[in-house]
Write a protein that holds these residues in place. Structure first.
Motif, PDB file in Angstrom:
ATOM      1  N   VAL A 165      10.324  12.291  -3.171  1.00 59.92           N
ATOM      2  CA  VAL A 165      11.427  11.543  -2.570  1.00 59.92           C
ATOM      3  C   VAL A 165      12.499  12.499  -2.060  1.00 59.92           C
ATOM      4  CG1 VAL A 165      13.313   9.936  -3.066  1.00 59.92           C
ATOM      5  CG2 VAL A 165      11.014   9.470  -3.937  1.00 59.92           C
ATOM      6  N   ASP A 166      12.740  13.573  -2.795  1.00 65.11           N
ATOM      7  CA  ASP A 166      13.778  14.527  -2.381  1.00 65.11           C
ATOM      8  C   ASP A 166      13.441  15.173  -1.042  1.00 65.11           C
ATOM      9  OD1 ASP A 166      15.724  14.621  -4.701  1.00 65.11           O
ATOM     10  OD2 ASP A 166      13.855  15.012  -5.748  1.00 65.11           O
ATOM     11  N   LEU A 167      12.164  15.515  -0.846  1.00 66.98           N
ATOM     12  CA  LEU A 167      11.768  16.120   0.431  1.00 66.98           C
ATOM     13  C   LEU A 167      11.866  15.102   1.567  1.00 66.98           C
ATOM     14  CD1 LEU A 167       8.716  18.345  -0.601  1.00 66.98           C
ATOM     15  CD2 LEU A 167      11.067  19.055  -0.103  1.00 66.98           C
ATOM     16  N   LEU A 168      11.525  13.845   1.270  1.00 64.89           N
ATOM     17  CA  LEU A 168      11.691  12.803   2.286  1.00 64.89           C
ATOM     18  C   LEU A 168      13.155  12.673   2.693  1.00 64.89           C
ATOM     19  CD1 LEU A 168       9.447   9.836   1.057  1.00 64.89           C
ATOM     20  CD2 LEU A 168       9.103  11.229   3.095  1.00 64.89           C
ATOM     21  N   ILE A 169      14.027  12.646   1.691  1.00 62.38           N
ATOM     22  CA  ILE A 169      15.463  12.546   1.973  1.00 62.38           C
ATOM     23  C   ILE A 169      15.916  13.741   2.815  1.00 62.38           C
ATOM     24  CG2 ILE A 169      17.770  12.616   0.946  1.00 62.38           C
ATOM     25  CD1 ILE A 169      16.505   9.953   0.507  1.00 62.38           C
ATOM     26  N   ASP A 170      15.449  14.924   2.466  1.00 58.92           N
ATOM     27  CA  ASP A 170      15.816  16.116   3.238  1.00 58.92           C
ATOM     28  C   ASP A 170      15.418  15.966   4.699  1.00 58.92           C
ATOM     29  OD1 ASP A 170      16.901  17.331   1.031  1.00 58.92           O
ATOM     30  OD2 ASP A 170      15.144  18.593   0.608  1.00 58.92           O
ATOM     31  N   ASP A 171      14.211  15.447   4.950  1.00 56.38           N
ATOM     32  CA  ASP A 171      13.743  15.288   6.327  1.00 56.38           C
ATOM     33  C   ASP A 171      14.533  14.207   7.062  1.00 56.38           C
ATOM     34  OD1 ASP A 171      11.940  17.288   5.987  1.00 56.38           O
ATOM     35  OD2 ASP A 171      10.145  16.022   6.009  1.00 56.38           O
ATOM     36  N   ILE A 172      14.853  13.137   6.361  1.00 51.95           N
ATOM     37  CA  ILE A 172      15.660  12.077   6.989  1.00 51.95           C
ATOM     38  C   ILE A 172      17.041  12.617   7.350  1.00 51.95           C
ATOM     39  CG2 ILE A 172      16.784   9.851   6.613  1.00 51.95           C
ATOM     40  CD1 ILE A 172      14.423   9.158   4.738  1.00 51.95           C
ATOM     41  N   VAL A 205       6.573   4.636  -1.973  1.00 51.79           N
ATOM     42  CA  VAL A 205       5.876   5.789  -1.397  1.00 51.79           C
ATOM     43  C   VAL A 205       4.733   6.195  -2.329  1.00 51.79           C
ATOM     44  CG1 VAL A 205       7.959   6.597  -0.229  1.00 51.79           C
ATOM     45  CG2 VAL A 205       7.422   7.461  -2.511  1.00 51.79           C
ATOM     46  N   GLY A 206       3.899   7.110  -1.853  1.00 50.90           N
ATOM     47  CA  GLY A 206       2.757   7.560  -2.642  1.00 50.90           C
ATOM     48  C   GLY A 206       3.161   8.284  -3.914  1.00 50.90           C
ATOM     49  N   LYS A 207       2.264   8.264  -4.889  1.00 46.90           N
ATOM     50  CA  LYS A 207       2.552   8.876  -6.186  1.00 46.90           C
ATOM     51  C   LYS A 207       2.823  10.370  -6.073  1.00 46.90           C
ATOM     52  CE  LYS A 207      -0.096   5.523  -8.892  1.00 46.90           C
ATOM     53  NZ  LYS A 207      -1.232   5.315  -9.822  1.00 46.90           N
ATOM     54  N   SER A 208       2.178  11.021  -5.122  1.00 50.21           N
ATOM     55  CA  SER A 208       2.352  12.466  -4.973  1.00 50.21           C
ATOM     56  C   SER A 208       3.492  12.835  -4.032  1.00 50.21           C
ATOM     57  CB  SER A 208       1.056  13.097  -4.457  1.00 50.21           C
ATOM     58  OG  SER A 208       0.741  12.589  -3.165  1.00 50.21           O
ATOM     59  N   CYS A 209       4.187  11.814  -3.500  1.00 51.82           N
ATOM     60  CA  CYS A 209       5.236  12.060  -2.511  1.00 51.82           C
ATOM     61  C   CYS A 209       6.538  12.461  -3.194  1.00 51.82           C
ATOM     62  CB  CYS A 209       5.449  10.801  -1.678  1.00 51.82           C
ATOM     63  SG  CYS A 209       6.805  10.923  -0.503  1.00 51.82           S
ATOM     64  N   ASP A 212       0.858  -1.185   0.000  1.00 50.53           N
ATOM     65  CA  ASP A 212       0.000   0.000   0.000  1.00 50.53           C
ATOM     66  C   ASP A 212       0.893   1.234   0.000  1.00 50.53           C
ATOM     67  OD1 ASP A 212      -1.800   2.018   0.358  1.00 50.53           O
ATOM     68  OD2 ASP A 212      -2.583   1.309   2.280  1.00 50.53           O
ATOM     69  N   ARG A 213       1.072   1.838  -1.145  1.00 44.14           N
ATOM     70  CA  ARG A 213       1.960   2.993  -1.275  1.00 44.14           C
ATOM     71  C   ARG A 213       1.314   4.266  -0.761  1.00 44.14           C
ATOM     72  NH1 ARG A 213       3.480   3.108  -7.432  1.00 44.14           N
ATOM     73  NH2 ARG A 213       4.284   5.128  -6.746  1.00 44.14           N
ATOM     74  N   GLU A 214       0.013   4.399  -0.968  1.00 41.96           N
ATOM     75  CA  GLU A 214      -0.632   5.682  -0.682  1.00 41.96           C
ATOM     76  C   GLU A 214      -0.900   5.903   0.804  1.00 41.96           C
ATOM     77  OE1 GLU A 214      -0.701   7.815  -2.977  1.00 41.96           O
ATOM     78  OE2 GLU A 214      -0.133   6.398  -4.544  1.00 41.96           O
ATOM     79  N   LEU A 215      -1.219   4.809   1.542  1.00 44.56           N
ATOM     80  CA  LEU A 215      -1.470   4.903   2.994  1.00 44.56           C
ATOM     81  C   LEU A 215      -2.548   5.938   3.311  1.00 44.56           C
ATOM     82  CD1 LEU A 215       2.243   4.786   4.267  1.00 44.56           C
ATOM     83  CD2 LEU A 215       0.617   2.892   4.102  1.00 44.56           C
ATOM     84  N   VAL A 268      11.802   4.588   3.222  1.00 40.10           N
ATOM     85  CA  VAL A 268      12.936   5.034   2.416  1.00 40.10           C
ATOM     86  C   VAL A 268      14.244   4.781   3.148  1.00 40.10           C
ATOM     87  CG1 VAL A 268      14.098   7.096   1.520  1.00 40.10           C
ATOM     88  CG2 VAL A 268      11.685   6.709   1.021  1.00 40.10           C
ATOM     89  N   GLU A 269      14.296   5.145   4.413  1.00 42.05           N
ATOM     90  CA  GLU A 269      15.545   4.962   5.160  1.00 42.05           C
ATOM     91  C   GLU A 269      15.881   3.481   5.314  1.00 42.05           C
ATOM     92  OE1 GLU A 269      17.824   6.499   9.187  1.00 42.05           O
ATOM     93  OE2 GLU A 269      15.679   6.899   8.949  1.00 42.05           O
TER      94      GLU A 269
END
Length: 240
Positions: free
Chosen positions: A66-73, A60-64, A21-24, A40-41
């Motif tokens: 990845v770059d912002l996720l990496i930034d937060d991690i 991850v979700g289609k609208s997510c 389930d990518r969208e959650l 991701v981590e």
């Protein structure tokens, strides 16, 4: 997040791996983002090679973003002895350079560099480095063209050493008579030197301005006259 994990995996009915389930959508936004970060981590941590954006987009979700996720991690890892680093076209967990000495003391110098790679760079002689540098900037390039740069034949042993270290590989055949092989740098080269892509190589003009490299001398076969002597010395040591 027991309910989430139950809903996240469901059998697709044909015996293949469960769908993710990518969208959650069942999770509130903050919990959804946190779960994507964890996915991701965990994926990058489990991988032996840098993980690319396309691979991470599958979890991850289609609208997510990845770059912002990496930034937060990476923000959460601030102050930790390791980080997520963009290298060789993807991301990889790497320890920070400040802990290189501690890591080498624990595991020995053969463990490799603190910021990634396989530790091959430490075994390179200066002739190796010069040839590798030329391949990096002028690839694809033949051994004969490399030899013309240095005013002396670049030995097959030297090329073999770089290939054995997986820093270079055979490229396309040259259109010149005889169609000799060319040489190109590899993904391992990027990883060894902490580069995301070849565009991250130091700007050639900057190297010229710093007096470290001259394109004119390279093209004229007049770079590092002592290269020949050093290559011969390395050959003598090897033959002994």
């Amino acid at each position: 997040m027991a309910a989430g994990s139950t809903k996240a995996r469901r059998d697709n009915g044909d015996g293949q791996r469960p769908l993710l389930d990518r969208e959650l959508d069942h999770l509130p936004p903050e919990a959804r983002w946190r779960e994507w970060m964890h996915r991701v981590e965990a994926t990058i941590f489990a991988a032996s090679e840098p993980v690319g954006r396309e691979t991470l987009a599958k979890i991850v979700g289609k609208s997510c973003s990845v770059d912002l996720l990496i930034d937060d991690i990476r923000e959460e890892l601030r102050g930790r002895p390791y980080d997520l680093v963009a290298v060789a076209g993807g991301w990889k967990h790497l320890t920070r350079p400040a802990y290189a000495d501690a890591i080498r003391s624990a595991f020995g110098s053969a463990f490799g560099t603190a910021v990634g790679g396989n530790g091959h760079a430490k075994d390179l002689t200066q002739p190796d480095v010069l040839v590798l540098m030329c391949i990096a900037y002028f690839q694809p390039i033949t051994r004969a063209e490399l030899s013309s740069f240095f005013g002396k034949e670049v030995s097959r042993d030297l090329i073999g050493h770089l290939r054995g270290a997986k820093l270079i590989a055979a490229g396309p055949r040259s259109p010149t008579p005889g169609a000799p092989y060319t040489y190109v740098t590899t993904k391992e080269f990027l990883l060894e030197f902490g580069l995301d892509t070849l565009r991250d190589l130091p700007d050639f003009e900057a190297l010229e301005d710093a007096g470290l490299l001259s394109k004119e001398k390279l093209l004229a076969g007049d770079i590092m006259p002592e290269f020949a002597a050093r290559q011969e010395d390395v050959g003598d040591e090897t033959s002994e």
